[in-house]
Design an enzyme around this catalytic site. Structure first.
Site, PDB file in Angstrom:
ATOM      1  N   HIS A  96       0.811  -1.308   0.225  1.00 38.61           N
ATOM      2  CA  HIS A  96      -0.315   0.115   0.093  1.00 38.61           C
ATOM      3  C   HIS A  96       0.929   0.918  -0.241  1.00 38.61           C
ATOM      4  O   HIS A  96       0.386   2.641   0.879  1.00 38.61           O
ATOM      5  CB  HIS A  96      -1.001  -0.266   1.239  1.00 38.61           C
ATOM      6  CG  HIS A  96      -1.766  -0.999   1.193  1.00 38.61           C
ATOM      7  ND1 HIS A  96      -2.794  -1.676   2.183  1.00 38.61           N
ATOM      8  CD2 HIS A  96      -2.633  -1.694  -0.047  1.00 38.61           C
ATOM      9  CE1 HIS A  96      -3.300  -2.239   2.395  1.00 38.61           C
ATOM     10  NE2 HIS A  96      -3.358  -2.873   0.844  1.00 38.61           N
ATOM     11  N   HIS A 159      -6.938   0.984  -4.735  1.00 39.87           N
ATOM     12  CA  HIS A 159      -6.566   0.040  -3.557  1.00 39.87           C
ATOM     13  C   HIS A 159      -5.041  -0.434  -3.259  1.00 39.87           C
ATOM     14  O   HIS A 159      -4.623  -0.043  -2.517  1.00 39.87           O
ATOM     15  CB  HIS A 159      -6.911  -1.893  -4.263  1.00 39.87           C
ATOM     16  CG  HIS A 159      -5.961  -2.985  -2.926  1.00 39.87           C
ATOM     17  ND1 HIS A 159      -6.549  -4.174  -3.493  1.00 39.87           N
ATOM     18  CD2 HIS A 159      -5.519  -3.341  -1.561  1.00 39.87           C
ATOM     19  CE1 HIS A 159      -5.776  -4.993  -2.398  1.00 39.87           C
ATOM     20  NE2 HIS A 159      -5.635  -5.122  -1.480  1.00 39.87           N
TER      21      HIS A 159
END
Length: 216
Positions: A96, A159
Site C-alpha cells: 500500500h 486498492h
C-alpha cells in the site's frame, strides 16, 4: 526447497518496511514452489517484527493451507490466481505504498516519462479494475491487465500496487521501483506537464535494460 523459500520470503518481507512500502501489517510477498502447485506467503495480520521463516505458511493454488500454524494472508487467493494463469511468474508482491496507492485511488496510470520506467516497466504502469478482497477477483484483475502490458506492476483501482516477477526478489524490486516512479512523476506534475518519452525510445530502453544491463 520449501524451507529455503520460507527463509527467502521472510527476508524479502523485511524489504517492504525498509523501503517505506507498508505500514503496520499491510502488504505481502509470495513465491511459487517450483514443480509443485504450491506457494509460500506471509501469515495474515502478523507484525513484520514477528516474521520468521517458520512463520511463513504454504498453501496450494486454491489458497488452502498446506503447511503452517497460522491463517495465510487475506490476499492469498489473488496471488494463487496469478500463479495459476501466468506460468512464468514465480513471485508476487502487494503493498500500500503511499504514492503508487495515490495513483490507484485516482484510477490513473503512471505515464512513462522517465527512462527508469522504460527500463523496468516498458511503458506506463497500468491501472487494474476495482475488486473486493476475499476471493480471486483481484487476481483476475491483475492477470487481465498485465497480460496486455510489459509492466510487472499494476495499480489496482482504489486498492494499491501489485507486482510480479520471475522470482520473488524481482517482484520486490518492481514494487520498490513502482513507488519511486510514482513519487517522482507526482512531483514532476506539481512543476508542470512531464514530457512523454516516444514509444520507439521506450522500446530501446526496455530492450537494453532487460537484455544487456547488468551481469550475465
Amino acid at each position: 526447497m520449501v524451507a529455503q523459500l520460507r527463509e527467502e520470503v521472510c527476508d524479502l518481507h523485511a524489504e517492504l518496511p525498509r523501503n517505506d512500502l507498508v505500514v503496520w501489517t499491510a502488504g505481502n510477498v509470495s513465491a511459487r514452489v517450483p514443480g509443485y502447485e504450491l506457494l509460500v506467503i506471509k501469515p495474515s495480520g502478523v507484525s513484520y517484527d514477528e516474521l520468521t521463516p517458520e512463520a511463513m505458511v504454504v498453501t496450494d493454488l486454491e489458497g488452502r493451507l498446506v503447511e503452517g500454524e497460522r491463517a495465510p494472508s487475506s490476499d492469498t487467493a489473488a496471488h494463487a490466481y496469478v500463479y495459476k494463469h501466468l506460468p512464468d511468474v514465480n513471485g508476487v508482491v502487494h503493498t500500500h505504498s503511499t504514492y503508487a496507492t495515490a495513483w490507484a485511488a485516482r484510477g490513473e496510470p503512471i505515464p512513462c516519462v522517465l527512462t527508469m520506467m522504460g527500463d523496468e516497466f516498458g511503458g506506463e504502469v497500468p491501472v487494474g479494475p476495482f475488486a473486493l478482497i476475499g476471493d480471486d477477483s483481484i487476481g483476475r484483475g491483475i492477470v487481465e491487465t498485465l497480460r496486455h502490458h510489459r509492466s510487472p506492476a499494476v495499480l489496482m483501482q482504489n486498492h494499491g500496487p501489485f507486482t510480479i516477477g520471475r522470482s520473488a526478489r524481482a517482484a520486490v524490486k518492481a514494487a520498490v521501483l513502482c513507488e519511486e516512479v510514482a513519487r517522482t512523476v507526482h512531483i514532476a506534475r506539481q512543476l508542470g506537464e512531464p514530457i512523454p518519452i516516444p514509444q520507439s525510445d521506450i522500446d530501446s530502453l526496455y530492450d537494453r535494460y532487460q537484455n544487456v544491463y547488468g551481469q550475465r
